[in-house]
Design a protein around this motif. Sequence first.
Motif, mmCIF file in Angstrom:
data_model
loop_
_atom_site.group_PDB
_atom_site.id
_atom_site.type_symbol
_atom_site.label_atom_id
_atom_site.label_comp_id
_atom_site.label_asym_id
_atom_site.label_seq_id
_atom_site.Cartn_x
_atom_site.Cartn_y
_atom_site.Cartn_z
ATOM 1 N N ILE A 130 4.624 3.722 17.181
ATOM 2 C CA ILE A 130 3.816 4.396 16.169
ATOM 3 C C ILE A 130 4.612 4.676 14.895
ATOM 4 O O ILE A 130 4.066 4.700 13.792
ATOM 5 N N GLU A 131 5.924 4.825 15.038
ATOM 6 C CA GLU A 131 6.773 5.093 13.874
ATOM 7 C C GLU A 131 6.765 3.938 12.875
ATOM 8 O O GLU A 131 6.961 4.150 11.679
ATOM 9 N N GLN A 132 6.546 2.719 13.346
ATOM 10 C CA GLN A 132 6.453 1.578 12.437
ATOM 11 C C GLN A 132 5.230 1.723 11.527
ATOM 12 O O GLN A 132 5.302 1.461 10.331
ATOM 13 N N THR A 133 4.117 2.114 12.107
ATOM 14 C CA THR A 133 2.900 2.331 11.322
ATOM 15 C C THR A 133 3.097 3.506 10.369
ATOM 16 O O THR A 133 2.718 3.430 9.196
ATOM 17 N N GLU A 134 3.709 4.562 10.855
ATOM 18 C CA GLU A 134 3.971 5.726 10.007
ATOM 19 C C GLU A 134 4.829 5.351 8.798
ATOM 20 O O GLU A 134 4.491 5.693 7.655
ATOM 21 N N LYS A 135 5.904 4.623 9.026
ATOM 22 C CA LYS A 135 6.797 4.232 7.926
ATOM 23 C C LYS A 135 6.066 3.318 6.932
ATOM 24 O O LYS A 135 6.208 3.469 5.715
ATOM 25 N N MET A 136 5.289 2.367 7.432
ATOM 26 C CA MET A 136 4.541 1.461 6.566
ATOM 27 C C MET A 136 3.598 2.253 5.659
ATOM 28 O O MET A 136 3.544 2.028 4.446
ATOM 29 N N LEU A 137 2.854 3.182 6.250
ATOM 30 C CA LEU A 137 1.907 3.968 5.459
ATOM 31 C C LEU A 137 2.626 4.905 4.484
ATOM 32 O O LEU A 137 2.200 5.058 3.334
ATOM 33 N N GLN A 138 3.720 5.496 4.910
ATOM 34 C CA GLN A 138 4.479 6.379 4.020
ATOM 35 C C GLN A 138 5.022 5.620 2.804
ATOM 36 O O GLN A 138 5.102 6.174 1.714
ATOM 37 N N ASN A 139 5.378 4.371 2.996
ATOM 38 C CA ASN A 139 5.936 3.568 1.901
ATOM 39 C C ASN A 139 4.880 2.909 1.026
ATOM 40 O O ASN A 139 5.087 2.740 -0.174
ATOM 41 N N LEU A 140 3.764 2.499 1.632
ATOM 42 C CA LEU A 140 2.808 1.665 0.901
ATOM 43 C C LEU A 140 1.437 2.288 0.687
ATOM 44 O O LEU A 140 0.614 1.700 -0.001
ATOM 45 N N SER A 141 1.165 3.439 1.267
ATOM 46 C CA SER A 141 -0.150 4.047 1.102
ATOM 47 C C SER A 141 -0.041 5.373 0.351
ATOM 48 O O SER A 141 -0.534 6.405 0.792
ATOM 49 N N VAL A 142 0.641 5.310 -0.789
ATOM 50 C CA VAL A 142 0.792 6.458 -1.684
ATOM 51 C C VAL A 142 0.525 5.976 -3.107
ATOM 52 O O VAL A 142 0.654 4.782 -3.401
ATOM 53 N N PRO A 143 0.125 6.879 -4.004
ATOM 54 C CA PRO A 143 -0.231 6.457 -5.360
ATOM 55 C C PRO A 143 0.848 5.652 -6.093
ATOM 56 O O PRO A 143 0.527 4.791 -6.903
ATOM 57 N N GLU A 144 2.101 5.887 -5.796
ATOM 58 C CA GLU A 144 3.193 5.190 -6.486
ATOM 59 C C GLU A 144 3.493 3.803 -5.935
ATOM 60 O O GLU A 144 4.260 3.048 -6.528
ATOM 61 N N SER A 145 2.947 3.459 -4.793
ATOM 62 C CA SER A 145 3.357 2.232 -4.112
ATOM 63 C C SER A 145 3.091 0.971 -4.917
ATOM 64 O O SER A 145 3.919 0.060 -4.915
ATOM 65 N N MET A 146 1.980 0.870 -5.628
ATOM 66 C CA MET A 146 1.701 -0.337 -6.416
ATOM 67 C C MET A 146 2.752 -0.517 -7.507
ATOM 68 O O MET A 146 3.289 -1.614 -7.700
ATOM 69 N N ALA A 147 3.076 0.542 -8.218
ATOM 70 C CA ALA A 147 4.067 0.455 -9.287
ATOM 71 C C ALA A 147 5.454 0.143 -8.753
ATOM 72 O O ALA A 147 6.215 -0.605 -9.371
ATOM 73 N N LEU A 148 5.792 0.693 -7.602
ATOM 74 C CA LEU A 148 7.131 0.514 -7.048
ATOM 75 C C LEU A 148 7.322 -0.811 -6.316
ATOM 76 O O LEU A 148 8.401 -1.386 -6.343
ATOM 77 N N THR A 149 6.281 -1.283 -5.620
ATOM 78 C CA THR A 149 6.454 -2.447 -4.751
ATOM 79 C C THR A 149 5.554 -3.628 -5.086
ATOM 80 O O THR A 149 5.713 -4.697 -4.522
ATOM 81 N N GLY A 150 4.554 -3.424 -5.956
ATOM 82 C CA GLY A 150 3.607 -4.490 -6.255
ATOM 83 C C GLY A 150 2.509 -4.623 -5.216
ATOM 84 O O GLY A 150 1.728 -5.565 -5.241
ATOM 85 N N LYS A 151 2.463 -3.671 -4.284
ATOM 86 C CA LYS A 151 1.375 -3.672 -3.309
ATOM 87 C C LYS A 151 1.095 -2.257 -2.844
ATOM 88 O O LYS A 151 1.937 -1.365 -2.980
ATOM 89 N N CYS A 152 -0.105 -2.083 -2.306
ATOM 90 C CA CYS A 152 -0.452 -0.786 -1.735
ATOM 91 C C CYS A 152 -1.454 -1.000 -0.603
ATOM 92 O O CYS A 152 -2.089 -2.043 -0.500
ATOM 93 N N ILE A 153 -1.541 0.024 0.222
ATOM 94 C CA ILE A 153 -2.467 0.002 1.356
ATOM 95 C C ILE A 153 -3.425 1.174 1.204
ATOM 96 O O ILE A 153 -2.998 2.303 0.956
ATOM 97 N N TRP A 154 -4.711 0.883 1.354
ATOM 98 C CA TRP A 154 -5.730 1.926 1.368
ATOM 99 C C TRP A 154 -6.308 2.023 2.771
ATOM 100 O O TRP A 154 -6.572 1.010 3.429
ATOM 101 N N VAL A 155 -6.517 3.223 3.213
ATOM 102 C CA VAL A 155 -7.156 3.473 4.501
ATOM 103 C C VAL A 155 -8.658 3.314 4.321
ATOM 104 O O VAL A 155 -9.233 3.786 3.343
ATOM 105 N N VAL A 156 -9.278 2.622 5.273
ATOM 106 C CA VAL A 156 -10.735 2.525 5.324
ATOM 107 C C VAL A 156 -11.191 3.655 6.239
ATOM 108 O O VAL A 156 -10.894 3.654 7.434
#
Length: 175
Positions: free
Chosen positions: A43-69
Amino acid sequence: MITASKRLVLRYYWPEDIAPIFKSYTGDLGSTKYLARRPHTEIEQTEKMLQNLSVPESMALTGKCIWVVDAIRAGGAIGLVTVVKSKDSMVVHFGIGRPYRGCGYAAEALVLTAQHLLAEDHAIRVNTFTDVENVAAQMALAKAGFRFTTRTKKFYQAPQLNGEYRDVFHYEFRG
């Protein structure tokens, strides 16, 4: 909240999303069959992925983001939409957890995503691709207004399919 319909909200993750997303999607063997990554085993893998990519800054920092449906009536997170910046377009990937498939959520989330990206001037085009054998994804894309554009041979590796290089169909949102 990013955008919403009567049934769905697309938003950044909340801590309580981690367990249901892991159980029904990121850690589920069937849900990750056609992905270019292995299923999460912890579960920690999912947690880390969401913490890194599912925040408002993620698109600017990484060029990608994840939105929860988030399905309003189902009471929470049922899947993910990933958006990747690619020149003047955005590439969209999606996944709905196993218990929520067949209800039209994927197509609805895709429409919301594409409309939001185009309306907010994030891109002039919204594209995606899917494995040639992933018929369910192809049906959701067609229902959402994505149109087939081309086929590419040996486009990506699928770890769960013996790591072989796989062909994909490319699509563009036409609404």
